[in-house]
Motif scaffolding. Structure first.
Motif, PDB file in Angstrom:
ATOM      1  N   PRO A  67     -66.685 -47.823 -17.996  1.00  0.00           N
ATOM      2  CA  PRO A  67     -66.455 -47.705 -16.887  1.00  0.00           C
ATOM      3  C   PRO A  67     -64.949 -47.126 -16.501  1.00  0.00           C
ATOM      4  O   PRO A  67     -65.213 -46.551 -14.577  1.00  0.00           O
ATOM      5  CB  PRO A  67     -66.411 -48.647 -16.401  1.00  0.00           C
ATOM      6  CG  PRO A  67     -67.274 -49.509 -17.792  1.00  0.00           C
ATOM      7  CD  PRO A  67     -67.698 -49.187 -18.893  1.00  0.00           C
ATOM      8  N   ASP A  68     -64.542 -46.426 -16.992  1.00  0.00           N
ATOM      9  CA  ASP A  68     -63.064 -46.483 -17.565  1.00  0.00           C
ATOM     10  C   ASP A  68     -62.850 -44.810 -17.022  1.00  0.00           C
ATOM     11  O   ASP A  68     -61.908 -44.256 -16.894  1.00  0.00           O
ATOM     12  CB  ASP A  68     -61.810 -47.024 -17.721  1.00  0.00           C
ATOM     13  CG  ASP A  68     -61.814 -48.450 -17.398  1.00  0.00           C
ATOM     14  OD1 ASP A  68     -62.064 -48.738 -16.625  1.00  0.00           O
ATOM     15  OD2 ASP A  68     -61.551 -48.735 -18.840  1.00  0.00           O
ATOM     16  N   GLY A  69     -64.636 -44.789 -17.002  1.00  0.00           N
ATOM     17  CA  GLY A  69     -65.102 -42.611 -17.724  1.00  0.00           C
ATOM     18  C   GLY A  69     -64.003 -42.540 -19.144  1.00  0.00           C
ATOM     19  O   GLY A  69     -63.655 -40.968 -19.059  1.00  0.00           O
ATOM     20  N   VAL A 139     -75.433 -34.011 -13.395  1.00  0.00           N
ATOM     21  CA  VAL A 139     -75.377 -34.633 -11.963  1.00  0.00           C
ATOM     22  C   VAL A 139     -74.738 -35.562 -12.898  1.00  0.00           C
ATOM     23  O   VAL A 139     -75.141 -36.047 -14.868  1.00  0.00           O
ATOM     24  CB  VAL A 139     -77.756 -35.274 -12.865  1.00  0.00           C
ATOM     25  CG1 VAL A 139     -77.873 -36.146 -12.568  1.00  0.00           C
ATOM     26  CG2 VAL A 139     -78.217 -34.113 -11.942  1.00  0.00           C
ATOM     27  N   ILE A 140     -74.693 -37.167 -12.330  1.00  0.00           N
ATOM     28  CA  ILE A 140     -73.998 -37.499 -13.001  1.00  0.00           C
ATOM     29  C   ILE A 140     -74.620 -39.018 -12.385  1.00  0.00           C
ATOM     30  O   ILE A 140     -74.104 -39.340 -10.826  1.00  0.00           O
ATOM     31  CB  ILE A 140     -71.937 -37.379 -12.782  1.00  0.00           C
ATOM     32  CG1 ILE A 140     -71.698 -36.978 -13.026  1.00  0.00           C
ATOM     33  CG2 ILE A 140     -71.493 -38.513 -13.470  1.00  0.00           C
ATOM     34  CD1 ILE A 140     -69.946 -36.163 -12.751  1.00  0.00           C
ATOM     35  N   PHE A 141     -74.597 -40.129 -12.537  1.00  0.00           N
ATOM     36  CA  PHE A 141     -75.094 -41.367 -12.202  1.00  0.00           C
ATOM     37  C   PHE A 141     -74.975 -42.575 -12.643  1.00  0.00           C
ATOM     38  O   PHE A 141     -74.526 -42.474 -14.148  1.00  0.00           O
ATOM     39  CB  PHE A 141     -76.278 -41.377 -12.785  1.00  0.00           C
ATOM     40  CG  PHE A 141     -77.100 -40.809 -13.856  1.00  0.00           C
ATOM     41  CD1 PHE A 141     -77.711 -42.445 -14.386  1.00  0.00           C
ATOM     42  CD2 PHE A 141     -77.544 -39.901 -14.027  1.00  0.00           C
ATOM     43  CE1 PHE A 141     -77.560 -41.981 -15.892  1.00  0.00           C
ATOM     44  CE2 PHE A 141     -78.031 -39.630 -15.925  1.00  0.00           C
ATOM     45  CZ  PHE A 141     -78.138 -40.235 -16.395  1.00  0.00           C
ATOM     46  N   PRO A 142     -74.697 -44.022 -12.238  1.00  0.00           N
ATOM     47  CA  PRO A 142     -74.063 -45.247 -12.783  1.00  0.00           C
ATOM     48  C   PRO A 142     -75.026 -45.687 -13.652  1.00  0.00           C
ATOM     49  O   PRO A 142     -76.004 -45.799 -13.100  1.00  0.00           O
ATOM     50  CB  PRO A 142     -72.979 -45.912 -11.931  1.00  0.00           C
ATOM     51  CG  PRO A 142     -74.306 -45.156 -10.324  1.00  0.00           C
ATOM     52  CD  PRO A 142     -74.812 -43.600 -10.742  1.00  0.00           C
ATOM     53  N   VAL A 143     -74.800 -46.053 -14.989  1.00  0.00           N
ATOM     54  CA  VAL A 143     -75.824 -47.001 -15.646  1.00  0.00           C
ATOM     55  C   VAL A 143     -75.169 -48.378 -15.529  1.00  0.00           C
ATOM     56  O   VAL A 143     -74.463 -49.047 -15.517  1.00  0.00           O
ATOM     57  CB  VAL A 143     -75.387 -46.763 -16.595  1.00  0.00           C
ATOM     58  CG1 VAL A 143     -76.889 -47.595 -17.776  1.00  0.00           C
ATOM     59  CG2 VAL A 143     -76.451 -45.710 -17.150  1.00  0.00           C
ATOM     60  N   LEU A 144     -76.427 -49.224 -14.433  1.00  0.00           N
ATOM     61  CA  LEU A 144     -76.454 -50.870 -14.231  1.00  0.00           C
ATOM     62  C   LEU A 144     -76.748 -51.422 -15.594  1.00  0.00           C
ATOM     63  O   LEU A 144     -77.346 -51.222 -16.268  1.00  0.00           O
ATOM     64  CB  LEU A 144     -76.510 -51.538 -12.872  1.00  0.00           C
ATOM     65  CG  LEU A 144     -76.357 -50.243 -12.089  1.00  0.00           C
ATOM     66  CD1 LEU A 144     -77.181 -50.916 -10.275  1.00  0.00           C
ATOM     67  CD2 LEU A 144     -74.839 -50.258 -11.689  1.00  0.00           C
ATOM     68  N   SER A 151     -72.341 -50.018 -15.807  1.00  0.00           N
ATOM     69  CA  SER A 151     -71.170 -50.037 -17.422  1.00  0.00           C
ATOM     70  C   SER A 151     -71.179 -48.837 -18.169  1.00  0.00           C
ATOM     71  O   SER A 151     -69.724 -49.266 -18.764  1.00  0.00           O
ATOM     72  CB  SER A 151     -72.394 -51.171 -18.188  1.00  0.00           C
ATOM     73  OG  SER A 151     -73.729 -50.616 -18.663  1.00  0.00           O
ATOM     74  N   ASN A 152     -71.527 -47.896 -17.642  1.00  0.00           N
ATOM     75  CA  ASN A 152     -71.425 -46.743 -17.876  1.00  0.00           C
ATOM     76  C   ASN A 152     -71.307 -45.779 -16.580  1.00  0.00           C
ATOM     77  O   ASN A 152     -72.419 -46.584 -16.198  1.00  0.00           O
ATOM     78  CB  ASN A 152     -71.932 -46.416 -19.828  1.00  0.00           C
ATOM     79  CG  ASN A 152     -72.094 -47.157 -20.171  1.00  0.00           C
ATOM     80  OD1 ASN A 152     -72.606 -48.052 -20.808  1.00  0.00           O
ATOM     81  ND2 ASN A 152     -70.913 -46.774 -21.233  1.00  0.00           N
ATOM     82  N   TYR A 153     -70.958 -44.510 -17.210  1.00  0.00           N
ATOM     83  CA  TYR A 153     -71.726 -43.340 -16.197  1.00  0.00           C
ATOM     84  C   TYR A 153     -72.498 -42.483 -17.517  1.00  0.00           C
ATOM     85  O   TYR A 153     -71.782 -41.567 -18.785  1.00  0.00           O
ATOM     86  CB  TYR A 153     -70.409 -42.478 -15.865  1.00  0.00           C
ATOM     87  CG  TYR A 153     -69.748 -43.562 -15.074  1.00  0.00           C
ATOM     88  CD1 TYR A 153     -70.286 -43.985 -13.991  1.00  0.00           C
ATOM     89  CD2 TYR A 153     -68.804 -44.374 -15.740  1.00  0.00           C
ATOM     90  CE1 TYR A 153     -69.928 -44.586 -12.259  1.00  0.00           C
ATOM     91  CE2 TYR A 153     -67.911 -44.747 -13.875  1.00  0.00           C
ATOM     92  CZ  TYR A 153     -68.558 -45.709 -12.354  1.00  0.00           C
ATOM     93  OH  TYR A 153     -68.047 -46.143 -12.291  1.00  0.00           O
ATOM     94  N   THR A 154     -72.945 -41.477 -16.947  1.00  0.00           N
ATOM     95  CA  THR A 154     -74.422 -40.672 -17.919  1.00  0.00           C
ATOM     96  C   THR A 154     -74.071 -40.081 -16.570  1.00  0.00           C
ATOM     97  O   THR A 154     -74.275 -39.050 -15.861  1.00  0.00           O
ATOM     98  CB  THR A 154     -75.355 -41.004 -17.712  1.00  0.00           C
ATOM     99  OG1 THR A 154     -75.209 -42.371 -18.837  1.00  0.00           O
ATOM    100  CG2 THR A 154     -75.684 -39.531 -18.847  1.00  0.00           C
ATOM    101  N   LYS A 155     -73.399 -38.488 -17.580  1.00  0.00           N
ATOM    102  CA  LYS A 155     -73.307 -37.176 -16.994  1.00  0.00           C
ATOM    103  C   LYS A 155     -74.495 -36.063 -18.009  1.00  0.00           C
ATOM    104  O   LYS A 155     -74.424 -35.658 -19.495  1.00  0.00           O
ATOM    105  CB  LYS A 155     -71.406 -36.342 -16.860  1.00  0.00           C
ATOM    106  CG  LYS A 155     -71.642 -35.033 -16.583  1.00  0.00           C
ATOM    107  CD  LYS A 155     -70.527 -34.177 -17.355  1.00  0.00           C
ATOM    108  CE  LYS A 155     -70.081 -33.026 -16.445  1.00  0.00           C
ATOM    109  NZ  LYS A 155     -69.089 -32.333 -17.650  1.00  0.00           N
ATOM    110  N   VAL A 156     -75.210 -35.580 -17.016  1.00  0.00           N
ATOM    111  CA  VAL A 156     -76.341 -34.726 -17.428  1.00  0.00           C
ATOM    112  C   VAL A 156     -76.395 -32.912 -17.006  1.00  0.00           C
ATOM    113  O   VAL A 156     -76.178 -32.889 -15.928  1.00  0.00           O
ATOM    114  CB  VAL A 156     -77.749 -35.106 -17.309  1.00  0.00           C
ATOM    115  CG1 VAL A 156     -78.495 -33.585 -18.061  1.00  0.00           C
ATOM    116  CG2 VAL A 156     -77.344 -36.551 -17.888  1.00  0.00           C
ATOM    117  N   SER A 157     -75.562 -31.646 -17.840  1.00  0.00           N
ATOM    118  CA  SER A 157     -75.682 -30.605 -16.989  1.00  0.00           C
ATOM    119  C   SER A 157     -76.037 -30.045 -17.948  1.00  0.00           C
ATOM    120  O   SER A 157     -76.286 -29.972 -19.445  1.00  0.00           O
ATOM    121  CB  SER A 157     -74.176 -30.495 -17.218  1.00  0.00           C
ATOM    122  OG  SER A 157     -73.294 -30.151 -18.513  1.00  0.00           O
TER     123      SER A 157
END
Length: 236
Positions: A67-69, A139-144, A151-157
């Motif tokens: 969550p903090d990157g 595309v970046i999206f939050p994971v709940l 709880s996380n962030y996921t980036k797919v590029s």
């Protein structure tokens, strides 16, 4: 052992009786619940293993942060593209690939979108380990988690550097073609005007005496028209 409605598992223990008539003592323990849990765990592990292989072998670049990157995972495609090793990026911030091509407001907008639990779509210009710039659509999206907390962030590029380069070349070619058509049209019309100037100049020279002071002017007009005609042919 099977019931009429559901498969059941039992742990059996058979102890022979040391008596004249023979026989045995049969003990059994219903382990259906334990077996079902084991099967569920096995299926879950198989799904996770399949998902892990799919992510690791994906052609897209995948980065997962907390969550903090802070980066907690990157796949092979990301490492291959950027030139970094896993040890160099795990535990670091995504700014490790910042190019300096985006201003702070660009990144602030991304974080504002993600923290509001929305998906961000956009274009990055980033930098590889060796300093080379590359461009990617992401595309970046939050994971709940189960409580709805991020709880996380996921980036797919995907690396679109070559695609962007070709698109820019095509756009430049289209512009040059348009300029060429414009120049050609103007040159064609101008050539028609020069033909008229040259023709009427020659007619005027036939109407006056050779020693007429205007003869020199007409000759200069003719020379200038011919030079302009040569220039027009170059444009065409």
């Amino acid at each position: 052992v099977f019931s009429s409605k559901i498969n059941r598992w039992f742990l059996m223990n058979v102890t022979p009786l040391e008596v004249d008539n023979g026989g045995a003592v049969l003990l059994h323990l219903d382990i259906t619940e334990r077996k079902m849990n084991e099967l569920a765990i096995k299926k879950s592990e198989e799904r996770l293993n399949l998902l892990s292989k799919a992510i690791e072998q994906s052609a897209d670049n995948i980065v997962i942060t907390d969550p903090d990157g802070t980066i907690s995972y990157v796949n092979s495609a990301f490492l291959k593209l950027t030139g970094f090793s896993g040890e160099e990026v795990i535990g670091r911030k995504p700014s490790i690939i910042k190019s300096g091509q985006h201003d702070p407001s660009f990144y602030n907008s991304i974080w504002e979108t993600l923290r509001s639990r929305r998906i961000w779509n956009g274009h990055f210009i980033n930098r590889k380990k060796d300093g080379e710039l590359f461009e990617e659509d992401a595309v970046i999206f939050p994971v709940l988690d189960q409580n709805g907390i991020i709880s996380n962030y996921t980036k797919v590029s995907r690396d679109v550097t070559e695609k962007v380069r070709l698109e820019r070349q095509l756009a430049m070619a289209v512009k040059m073609e348009a300029v060429g058509r414009l120049a050609g049209g103007i040159a064609h019309d101008f050539n028609n005007l020069l033909a008229a100037i040259t023709g009427f100049t020659e007619l005027a020279m036939l109407e006056i005496e050779q020693d007429n002071p205007l003869m020199g002017y007409f000759e200069e007009i003719g020379k200038a028209a011919r030079r302009a005609s040569d220039l027009t042919r170059q444009l065409l």
